[in-house]
Design a protein around this motif. Structure first.
Motif, PDB file in Angstrom:
ATOM      1  N   LEU A 137       0.840  -1.193   0.000  1.00 45.73           N
ATOM      2  CA  LEU A 137       0.000   0.000   0.000  1.00 45.73           C
ATOM      3  C   LEU A 137       0.878   1.247   0.000  1.00 45.73           C
ATOM      4  CD1 LEU A 137      -2.656  -1.004   2.687  1.00 45.73           C
ATOM      5  CD2 LEU A 137      -2.917  -1.064   0.207  1.00 45.73           C
ATOM      6  N   LEU A 138       0.317   2.317  -0.518  1.00 47.56           N
ATOM      7  CA  LEU A 138       0.962   3.628  -0.425  1.00 47.56           C
ATOM      8  C   LEU A 138       0.383   4.313   0.807  1.00 47.56           C
ATOM      9  CD1 LEU A 138       2.743   5.848  -1.718  1.00 47.56           C
ATOM     10  CD2 LEU A 138       0.718   6.588  -2.973  1.00 47.56           C
ATOM     11  N   LEU A 139       1.227   4.584   1.801  1.00 49.58           N
ATOM     12  CA  LEU A 139       0.775   5.180   3.063  1.00 49.58           C
ATOM     13  C   LEU A 139       1.285   6.608   3.153  1.00 49.58           C
ATOM     14  CD1 LEU A 139       1.567   1.991   5.055  1.00 49.58           C
ATOM     15  CD2 LEU A 139      -0.700   3.009   4.974  1.00 49.58           C
ATOM     16  N   VAL A 140       0.363   7.547   3.337  1.00 42.90           N
ATOM     17  CA  VAL A 140       0.743   8.960   3.365  1.00 42.90           C
ATOM     18  C   VAL A 140       0.183   9.623   4.618  1.00 42.90           C
ATOM     19  CG1 VAL A 140       0.902   9.172   0.865  1.00 42.90           C
ATOM     20  CG2 VAL A 140      -1.283   9.595   1.978  1.00 42.90           C
ATOM     21  N   THR A 141       0.915  10.619   5.113  1.00 46.65           N
ATOM     22  CA  THR A 141       0.446  11.391   6.261  1.00 46.65           C
ATOM     23  C   THR A 141      -0.731  12.247   5.819  1.00 46.65           C
ATOM     24  OG1 THR A 141       2.771  11.560   6.922  1.00 46.65           O
ATOM     25  CG2 THR A 141       1.186  12.869   8.161  1.00 46.65           C
ATOM     26  N   ALA A 142      -1.878  12.058   6.474  1.00 42.80           N
ATOM     27  CA  ALA A 142      -3.071  12.840   6.131  1.00 42.80           C
ATOM     28  C   ALA A 142      -3.207  14.062   7.025  1.00 42.80           C
ATOM     29  CB  ALA A 142      -4.317  11.969   6.249  1.00 42.80           C
ATOM     30  N   ALA A 143      -2.869  13.898   8.299  1.00 34.44           N
ATOM     31  CA  ALA A 143      -3.022  15.008   9.243  1.00 34.44           C
ATOM     32  C   ALA A 143      -2.237  14.708  10.511  1.00 34.44           C
ATOM     33  CB  ALA A 143      -4.498  15.232   9.587  1.00 34.44           C
ATOM     34  N   VAL A 144      -1.949  15.763  11.228  1.00 31.91           N
ATOM     35  CA  VAL A 144      -1.443  15.645  12.595  1.00 31.91           C
ATOM     36  C   VAL A 144      -2.535  16.215  13.483  1.00 31.91           C
ATOM     37  CG1 VAL A 144       0.337  16.319  14.239  1.00 31.91           C
ATOM     38  CG2 VAL A 144       0.944  15.877  11.856  1.00 31.91           C
ATOM     39  N   ASP A 145      -3.096  15.368  14.320  1.00 28.04           N
ATOM     40  CA  ASP A 145      -4.245  15.794  15.117  1.00 28.04           C
ATOM     41  C   ASP A 145      -3.829  16.737  16.234  1.00 28.04           C
ATOM     42  OD1 ASP A 145      -7.165  15.376  15.446  1.00 28.04           O
ATOM     43  OD2 ASP A 145      -6.560  14.743  17.445  1.00 28.04           O
ATOM     44  N   LYS A 146      -2.720  16.431  16.874  1.00 27.93           N
ATOM     45  CA  LYS A 146      -2.275  17.264  17.990  1.00 27.93           C
ATOM     46  C   LYS A 146      -0.858  16.866  18.378  1.00 27.93           C
ATOM     47  CE  LYS A 146      -4.393  20.197  21.024  1.00 27.93           C
ATOM     48  NZ  LYS A 146      -5.234  21.345  20.649  1.00 27.93           N
ATOM     49  N   ILE A 147      -0.033  17.852  18.661  1.00 31.14           N
ATOM     50  CA  ILE A 147       1.276  17.617  19.271  1.00 31.14           C
ATOM     51  C   ILE A 147       1.379  18.589  20.436  1.00 31.14           C
ATOM     52  CG2 ILE A 147       3.781  17.654  18.988  1.00 31.14           C
ATOM     53  CD1 ILE A 147       3.417  17.084  16.045  1.00 31.14           C
ATOM     54  N   VAL A 148       1.531  18.063  21.636  1.00 29.17           N
ATOM     55  CA  VAL A 148       1.536  18.905  22.834  1.00 29.17           C
ATOM     56  C   VAL A 148       2.850  18.722  23.579  1.00 29.17           C
ATOM     57  CG1 VAL A 148       0.385  19.442  25.015  1.00 29.17           C
ATOM     58  CG2 VAL A 148      -0.972  18.721  23.038  1.00 29.17           C
ATOM     59  N   LEU A 149       3.537  19.830  23.822  1.00 26.19           N
ATOM     60  CA  LEU A 149       4.760  19.807  24.625  1.00 26.19           C
ATOM     61  C   LEU A 149       4.371  20.005  26.085  1.00 26.19           C
ATOM     62  CD1 LEU A 149       7.924  19.751  24.468  1.00 26.19           C
ATOM     63  CD2 LEU A 149       7.812  22.248  24.590  1.00 26.19           C
ATOM     64  N   LEU A 195       6.283  15.007  25.671  1.00 27.31           N
ATOM     65  CA  LEU A 195       5.528  15.429  24.488  1.00 27.31           C
ATOM     66  C   LEU A 195       4.648  14.279  24.021  1.00 27.31           C
ATOM     67  CD1 LEU A 195       6.812  17.450  21.455  1.00 27.31           C
ATOM     68  CD2 LEU A 195       5.797  15.214  21.034  1.00 27.31           C
ATOM     69  N   THR A 196       3.450  14.596  23.573  1.00 29.59           N
ATOM     70  CA  THR A 196       2.564  13.593  22.972  1.00 29.59           C
ATOM     71  C   THR A 196       2.160  14.057  21.579  1.00 29.59           C
ATOM     72  OG1 THR A 196       0.576  14.609  23.928  1.00 29.59           O
ATOM     73  CG2 THR A 196       1.643  12.857  25.201  1.00 29.59           C
ATOM     74  N   ALA A 197       1.948  13.101  20.696  1.00 33.39           N
ATOM     75  CA  ALA A 197       1.588  13.436  19.315  1.00 33.39           C
ATOM     76  C   ALA A 197       0.671  12.362  18.751  1.00 33.39           C
ATOM     77  CB  ALA A 197       2.844  13.560  18.451  1.00 33.39           C
ATOM     78  N   ASN A 198      -0.241  12.784  17.894  1.00 37.61           N
ATOM     79  CA  ASN A 198      -1.139  11.862  17.202  1.00 37.61           C
ATOM     80  C   ASN A 198      -1.087  12.141  15.706  1.00 37.61           C
ATOM     81  OD1 ASN A 198      -2.257  12.069  20.076  1.00 37.61           O
ATOM     82  ND2 ASN A 198      -3.424  10.360  19.258  1.00 37.61           N
ATOM     83  N   PHE A 199      -0.652  11.137  14.944  1.00 38.23           N
ATOM     84  CA  PHE A 199      -0.547  11.248  13.488  1.00 38.23           C
ATOM     85  C   PHE A 199      -1.606  10.368  12.838  1.00 38.23           C
ATOM     86  CE2 PHE A 199       3.400  13.076  14.608  1.00 38.23           C
ATOM     87  CZ  PHE A 199       3.971  13.678  13.496  1.00 38.23           C
ATOM     88  N   ILE A 200      -2.151  10.846  11.740  1.00 36.39           N
ATOM     89  CA  ILE A 200      -3.150  10.082  10.991  1.00 36.39           C
ATOM     90  C   ILE A 200      -2.603   9.806   9.594  1.00 36.39           C
ATOM     91  CG2 ILE A 200      -5.492  10.069  10.052  1.00 36.39           C
ATOM     92  CD1 ILE A 200      -6.041  12.172  12.401  1.00 36.39           C
ATOM     93  N   PHE A 201      -2.565   8.527   9.238  1.00 33.74           N
ATOM     94  CA  PHE A 201      -2.117   8.110   7.909  1.00 33.74           C
ATOM     95  C   PHE A 201      -3.301   7.512   7.154  1.00 33.74           C
ATOM     96  CE2 PHE A 201       1.889   8.675   9.844  1.00 33.74           C
ATOM     97  CZ  PHE A 201       2.861   8.718   8.856  1.00 33.74           C
ATOM     98  N   VAL A 202      -3.276   7.660   5.844  1.00 30.44           N
ATOM     99  CA  VAL A 202      -4.293   7.021   5.008  1.00 30.44           C
ATOM    100  C   VAL A 202      -3.599   6.109   4.008  1.00 30.44           C
ATOM    101  CG1 VAL A 202      -6.029   8.825   5.258  1.00 30.44           C
ATOM    102  CG2 VAL A 202      -4.342   9.001   3.431  1.00 30.44           C
ATOM    103  N   ALA A 203      -4.292   5.034   3.656  1.00 33.06           N
ATOM    104  CA  ALA A 203      -3.738   4.038   2.730  1.00 33.06           C
ATOM    105  C   ALA A 203      -4.359   4.220   1.354  1.00 33.06           C
ATOM    106  CB  ALA A 203      -4.013   2.631   3.257  1.00 33.06           C
ATOM    107  N   ARG A 204      -3.513   4.140   0.350  1.00 31.25           N
ATOM    108  CA  ARG A 204      -3.956   4.226  -1.042  1.00 31.25           C
ATOM    109  C   ARG A 204      -3.389   3.036  -1.812  1.00 31.25           C
ATOM    110  NH1 ARG A 204      -6.964   7.145   0.935  1.00 31.25           N
ATOM    111  NH2 ARG A 204      -7.252   9.395   0.683  1.00 31.25           N
ATOM    112  N   ASP A 205      -4.155   2.562  -2.769  1.00 30.90           N
ATOM    113  CA  ASP A 205      -3.640   1.522  -3.652  1.00 30.90           C
ATOM    114  C   ASP A 205      -2.509   2.118  -4.483  1.00 30.90           C
ATOM    115  OD1 ASP A 205      -3.637   0.084  -6.450  1.00 30.90           O
ATOM    116  OD2 ASP A 205      -4.567  -1.324  -5.044  1.00 30.90           O
TER     117      ASP A 205
END
Length: 431
Positions: A137-149, A195-205
């Protein structure tokens, strides 16, 4: 001209990088063209992550011809994707110097690169079907929901990042990362999270480019189940935002209130409030050509590099605005709207959207950075990314400046006023 490198006046220059595929068992027989290597710009951690995943990456770069897609989805647990990386700052002075900022703390921009690289590696781990005959799969970063220091990160103390998949949708994955730095061996684990972070990736064919289903997730522990439920709620909230912005009461009055002071700046500048400033007067801009050294394994510009550059201009914007060294607090949100390719002309425009002055000890400076991919040949400019950062000022810097005061930012146009309100409302929805 003497081009002989053995001349006593010549200083030989050698590469300090090695191919991430050098350790592959069959790399000698199937040498990849250099255009398919990941870029040579990346941090030591990114290089280490990509080297550790070299077998998967090699398959990603060279899938079998006419390879079929994955036929059956697997069920994985968060522990199967959990990965940690360790920064041996206390004893590795070279590594320490690569991450040191002027205030003897870790460079946040460089850390953002590492977070994106680790999140990407984990998404590959989760989505891999361990079958070399299927196309990846092609996996790409779609968004960063939050990064808190949560606290300052020292560059003299060892550091660890722990991350895993916490939620999976049909074609999207959320990954949570925690940066841990303990100053006391007996301190509580929660107190050590810097620090905490939440990344969202989406999968593409990888052939059609359409959304592709990803392996399922089965949380096991109570904490994993709790994180899954939280992420599920955030996903539903994001879908609501896409449908339409929530209507807030008295929106017309709020717009008018924001614009009233801006009109005084435009029409009667001599009478304008000296404690306020027009949004347009806080702007900074930067431009660059995206180079091959900054590419990821798919040949496009590494998302972590874009975040690094956005952070640098956001920090500079807050610095120029406040007149004191800013202190990073959080990345409120990042949208990756379209990919950025090697050779693209990228413009980064930043401004202070609004300030929050209720707490005089920690005034907040909210900075927006918009990245445009510009194509002069066809007179085109498209937004590729939007970034939202929050800063305050360093207490030690503020203490040295008597009478320090953060100015209020006011819009001059309705479009600026709406941008401010939309960001304020988005912050309210996530609280």
């Amino acid at each position: 001209m003497d081009l002989n490198c053995s001349s006593p006046k010549s200083i030989p220059v050698v590469s300090t990088f090695s191919s991430p595929f050098d350790r592959s068992p069959d790399s000698s027989s199937t040498k990849k063209p250099i255009s398919l290597w990941p870029g040579m710009y990346h941090s030591p951690v990114t290089n280490a992550l990509w080297e550790a995943r070299s077998k998967i990456f090699e398959r990603l770069l060279d899938p079998p011809k006419d390879a079929p897609p994955q036929s059956e989805l697997l069920t994985r647990t968060p522990s199967q994707s959990r990965t940690s990386i360790f920064y041996n700052f206390s004893s590795d002075y070279i590594l320490r110097e690569q991450y040191r900022d002027p205030w003897n703390e870790v460079r946040i921009g460089k850390l953002l690169e590492d977070l994106d690289a680790l999140a990407g590696t984990i998404s590959v781990k989760h989505c891999s079907d361990d079958d070399s005959t299927t196309r990846p799969l092609l996996l790409v970063t779609a968004a960063v929901d939050k990064i808190v220091l949560k606290k300052a990160i020292s560059v003299d103390i060892d550091l660890k990042i722990v991350a895993s998949v916490i939620w999976v949708g049909t074609s999207s994955i959320e990954i949570q990362l925690e940066v841990i730095q303990s100053t006391n061996e007996n301190s509580d684990v929660s107190d050590s999270v810097a620090l905490t972070a939440n990344f969202i990736f989406v999968a593409r064919d990888s052939e059609s480019g359409k959304a592709a289903a990803v392996n399922r997730l089965s949380p096991e522990t109570e904490r994993e189940k709790f994180l899954f439920e939280e992420a599920e709620a955030r996903s539903k909230l994001r879908k609501k935002k896409r449908v339409g912005r929530r209507e807030f009461d008295n929106e017309a009055k709020r717009l008018e209130g924001l614009l009233a002071e801006g009109r005084i700046f435009c029409d009667m500048p001599a009478l304008a409030d000296r404690d306020s400033i027009l949004l347009r007067d806080t702007r900074l801009e930067n431009a660059l050509i995206c180079q091959p050294q900054q590419r990821n394994i798919h040949g496009r510009i590494f998302g972590g590099f874009l975040m690094h550059r956005a952070f640098e201009i956001a920090f500079s914007t807050a610095y120029a605005f406040a007149g004191l060294v800013p202190c990073f607090l959080e990345v409120d949100h990042v949208d990756f709207l379209r990919p950025v390719d090697v050779g693209d002309f990228l413009r980064l425009t930043s401004c202070v959207l609004y300030t929050e002055l209720e707490n005089p000890d920690q005034p907040l400076i909210n900075v927006e950075v918009v990245a445009h991919v510009t194509r002069p040949e066809i007179r085109s400019s498209e937004v590729s990314n939007t970034f939202y950062f929050s800063f305050t000022v360093r207490p030690e810097a503020k203490a040295k400046k008597n009478g320090f005061k953060i100015r209020k930012v006011v819009p001059a146009t309705e479009e600026e006023a709406r941008r401010i309100l939309e960001r304020m409302d988005a912050d309210l929805l996530t609280q």
